[in-house]
Design an enzyme around this catalytic site. Structure first.
Site, PDB file in Angstrom:
ATOM      1  N   GLN A 287       7.115  23.002  27.927  1.00 19.72           N
ATOM      2  CA  GLN A 287       7.113  24.397  28.325  1.00 19.72           C
ATOM      3  C   GLN A 287       6.251  25.171  27.334  1.00 19.72           C
ATOM      4  O   GLN A 287       5.468  24.558  26.632  1.00 19.72           O
ATOM      5  CB  GLN A 287       8.533  24.892  28.409  1.00 19.72           C
ATOM      6  CG  GLN A 287       9.329  24.086  29.477  1.00 19.72           C
ATOM      7  CD  GLN A 287      10.689  24.672  29.832  1.00 19.72           C
ATOM      8  OE1 GLN A 287      11.066  25.738  29.399  1.00 19.72           O
ATOM      9  NE2 GLN A 287      11.463  23.943  30.641  1.00 19.72           N
TER      10      GLN A 287
ATOM     11  N   GLU B 156       4.861  20.311  35.879  1.00 16.56           N
ATOM     12  CA  GLU B 156       5.588  20.002  34.636  1.00 16.56           C
ATOM     13  C   GLU B 156       4.965  18.757  34.024  1.00 16.56           C
ATOM     14  O   GLU B 156       4.934  17.704  34.663  1.00 16.56           O
ATOM     15  CB  GLU B 156       7.072  19.741  34.887  1.00 16.56           C
ATOM     16  CG  GLU B 156       7.888  20.989  35.035  1.00 16.56           C
ATOM     17  CD  GLU B 156       9.392  20.707  35.053  1.00 16.56           C
ATOM     18  OE1 GLU B 156       9.863  19.856  34.270  1.00 16.56           O
ATOM     19  OE2 GLU B 156      10.080  21.356  35.871  1.00 16.56           O
TER      20      GLU B 156
ATOM     21  N   TYR C 140       6.775  13.372  32.130  1.00 15.46           N
ATOM     22  CA  TYR C 140       6.882  13.472  30.667  1.00 15.46           C
ATOM     23  C   TYR C 140       6.746  12.072  30.094  1.00 15.46           C
ATOM     24  O   TYR C 140       7.205  11.105  30.695  1.00 15.46           O
ATOM     25  CB  TYR C 140       8.258  14.023  30.267  1.00 15.46           C
ATOM     26  CG  TYR C 140       8.507  15.440  30.749  1.00 15.46           C
ATOM     27  CD1 TYR C 140       8.044  16.531  30.028  1.00 15.46           C
ATOM     28  CD2 TYR C 140       9.217  15.676  31.921  1.00 15.46           C
ATOM     29  CE1 TYR C 140       8.279  17.830  30.460  1.00 15.46           C
ATOM     30  CE2 TYR C 140       9.459  16.973  32.362  1.00 15.46           C
ATOM     31  CZ  TYR C 140       8.983  18.044  31.633  1.00 15.46           C
ATOM     32  OH  TYR C 140       9.210  19.319  32.063  1.00 15.46           O
TER      33      TYR C 140
ATOM     34  N   GLU D 200      12.460  19.795  41.614  1.00 14.37           N
ATOM     35  CA  GLU D 200      12.934  18.401  41.518  1.00 14.37           C
ATOM     36  C   GLU D 200      14.125  18.138  42.443  1.00 14.37           C
ATOM     37  O   GLU D 200      15.185  17.671  41.999  1.00 14.37           O
ATOM     38  CB  GLU D 200      13.280  18.059  40.063  1.00 14.37           C
ATOM     39  CG  GLU D 200      12.069  18.130  39.153  1.00 14.37           C
ATOM     40  CD  GLU D 200      12.298  17.608  37.738  1.00 14.37           C
ATOM     41  OE1 GLU D 200      13.453  17.348  37.353  1.00 14.37           O
ATOM     42  OE2 GLU D 200      11.295  17.471  37.012  1.00 14.37           O
TER      43      GLU D 200
HETATM   44  O1  AHR Z   1      11.290  21.049  31.445  1.00 19.15           O
HETATM   45  C1  AHR Z   1      12.589  20.580  31.263  1.00 19.15           C
HETATM   46  C2  AHR Z   1      13.213  20.055  32.566  1.00 19.15           C
HETATM   47  O2  AHR Z   1      12.540  18.896  32.973  1.00 19.15           O
HETATM   48  C3  AHR Z   1      13.106  20.965  33.766  1.00 19.15           C
HETATM   49  O3  AHR Z   1      14.130  21.881  33.830  1.00 19.15           O
HETATM   50  C4  AHR Z   1      13.206  20.000  34.911  1.00 19.15           C
HETATM   51  O4  AHR Z   1      12.522  20.443  36.040  1.00 19.15           O
HETATM   52  C5  AHR Z   1      12.662  18.704  34.356  1.00 19.15           C
HETATM   53  O5  AHR Z   1      13.512  17.645  34.626  1.00 19.15           O
END
Ligand code: AHR
Length: 496
Positions: free
Chosen positions: A346, A291, A243, A172
């Site tokens: 994760q 992610e 996310y 990122e």
């Molecule tokens: O997965 C949590 C965090 O989310 C990671 O460290 C980062 O890459 C993202 O912003």
């Protein structure tokens, strides 16, 4: 509601790269310490790895795990985490405001991967460090011997190289929260040089360029176009991160996010192909969605600054989150011709399907199950079903299909599976599936998760949100009719 699906072997989107079922372990919160690694735990083995966690990781059948970050990697000195443990320094981790003891590092993680039947996707620090430290790490992990870094590995007790094939060029790097954040030009140049040197050290590796930190990033699109243009010749994939959260308690809009996700993926493919066209090259850049998940329940949870492995980002997932996770995975498979890697972020404790108690037990979060089903049954090729079903309008989107579905065909094992989310909170869906070929295939298992309220969660004492088996529907003249309950996750498996 009535729905119709038509399927044929020719409706093939592409082969599914097994790495699309990857995950992620960061030095963050309790992912490593009291997650995968807890030497005093009753189930710990001689290396301090929790056996109860490894068992669940194996159930998830995760072929690749990204490590060691995330934001953490952008300040990480990998040399701190190798060699005799008593010599390893404690460091402040500025990404998460905690103290990193470095008692777990590269070699420990590689050993854990072997035991968990998975492979490592290693990230290098391109925040506070650069191409030199990155190529040294490749030499340390992958070179046979007779050089400074590979001999150092041997002196640490690891005679054979780990042979890590997949590498992330930072994390990122467009984000202001990132240690050593960069402009697209700064990053594109650095990523190109780092990747070049890493590949000169080991010509068999593949590298992933950081795309935007999410679709909402201000520079999304421009970032990918600029940095990839500078690094096109030396990298293989561009990353995507996303996310979601039901911040407004608007479930129908929340579950419709996959429309936006689809658009996100499509845009990144377009940028990659624009650059391909501009170059008149045959080299295609594919996507690494490294992610993704639901992340919002634990926002603003307090923690003690500079403490060691405090609980952080410990989202407890509810039933509607499981439906979104399943829908996101279906969306990835719809693009499996270009998405080769995806990492559920994760794996343990930190926004994760597996949740542990320090010194205690472990439970499966609601999101564990759709991932488990897709990872175990969604192998082979993805087929694009022709699907007709009712649609709905919500605050965020219009014309959202109530059903989100994909089929997978595993030719080798003569299996076909249909995955489907029914997003309607009121209505069952009676699905009639017409198979145009698949002669001799019959339904053998019909699994679903239904009957739960959207806010239902699991815990150590009460892991009651889980899948159950239904009566197996009949097949008649190539047609299968089965009912999917309102607000449900469904898996119909067929075998020859
Ligand atoms: O997965 C949590 C965090 O989310 C990671 O460290 C980062 O890459 C993202 O912003």
């Amino acid at each position: 509601m009535k729905a119709k699906m038509t399927l044929a072997k020719e409706f093939r989107i592409g082969d599914i790269d097994k790495r699309i079922y990857g995950s992620f372990i960061e030095h963050l919160g309790r992912a490593v310490y009291s997650g995968i690694y807890e030497p005093d735990h009753p189930t710990a083995d001689e290396d301090g790895f929790r056996g109860d966690v490894i068992k669940l990781v194996k159930e998830l059948n995760v072929p690749i795990v990204r490590y060691p970050g995330g934001n953490f990697v952008s300040g990480y000195n990998w040399e701190d985490g190798v060699g005799p443990v008593e010599n390893r320094p404690k460091r402040l981790d500025l990404a998460w405001g905690t103290t990193e003891p470095n008692t777990f590092g590269t070699n420990e993680f590689m050993k854990w991967c072997k035991k968990a039947d998975t492979e490592c996707m290693m990230a290098v620090n391109l925040g506070t460090r650069g191409a030199d430290e990155a190529r040294n790490l490749v030499e340390y992990t992958n070179h046979k011997g007779n050089s400074y870094w590979s001999d150092l590995r041997k002196s640490h007790g690891y005679e054979k190289p780990w042979d890590i094939k997949l590498w992330c060029l930072g994390n990122e790097m467009d984000g202001a929260w990132q240690m050593g954040a960069k402009t697209a030009v700064e990053y594109g140049r650095l990523a190109n040089e780092a990747s070049k040197l890493m590949k000169w050290t080991d010509g068999s590796i593949e590298t992933v360029l950081c795309g935007s930190s999410s679709r909402n990033s201000k520079t999304f699109g421009e970032w990918e176009a600029t940095s990839l243009d500078l690094a096109y010749d030396s990298v293989d994939y561009v990353s995507l991160h996303q996310y979601y959260g039901n911040h407004d308690d608007d479930t129908m809009s929340y579950l419709a996010r996959t429309l936006e996700l689809d658009d996100f993926i499509h845009t990144v493919i377009c940028v990659c192909d624009y650059l391909k066209g501009k170059r008149r090259t045959n080299k295609t850049i594919n996507l690494s969605f490294d992610e993704w998940n639901v992340w919002y329940h634990s926002d603003n949870a307090p923690y003690e600054r500079w403490s060691y492995a405090p609980p952080r980002l410990e989202d407890i997932y509810n039933f509607e989150d499981a439906l979104l996770v399943g829908s996101m995975m279906i969306t990835f498979l719809r693009h499996c011709d270009r998405i080769k890697i995806a990492c559920l972020a994760q794996l343990v404790n930190v926004i994760a399907p597996i949740f542990t108690q320090k010194g205690g037990g472990v439970f499966k979060q609601t999101i564990f199950y759709p991932f488990e089903h897709m990872s175990n049954f969604g192998r082979g090729a993805a087929l694009n079903p022709i699907l007709t079903c009712d649609k709905y309008d919500c605050k965020a989107f219009t014309d959202v299909p109530y059903l989100e579905s994909i089929a997978t065909y595993d030719e080798e094992n003569e299996e076909m599976t249909i995955f489907c989310v029914n997003k309607s909170m009121e209505e069952s869906a009676v699905m009639s599936v017409k198979l145009l070929d698949f002669d001799g295939y019959k339904p053998v298992e019909f699994i679903s998760m239904d009957g739960y309220k959207k806010g239902d969660i699991n815990g150590f004492e009460n892991p009651f949100v889980k899948p159950h088996k239904n009566d197996i529907p009949a097949i008649d003249g190539g047609e299968i009719i089965f009912e999917m309950k309102p607000f449900s996750w469904n898996v119909l498996r067929l075998k020859k």
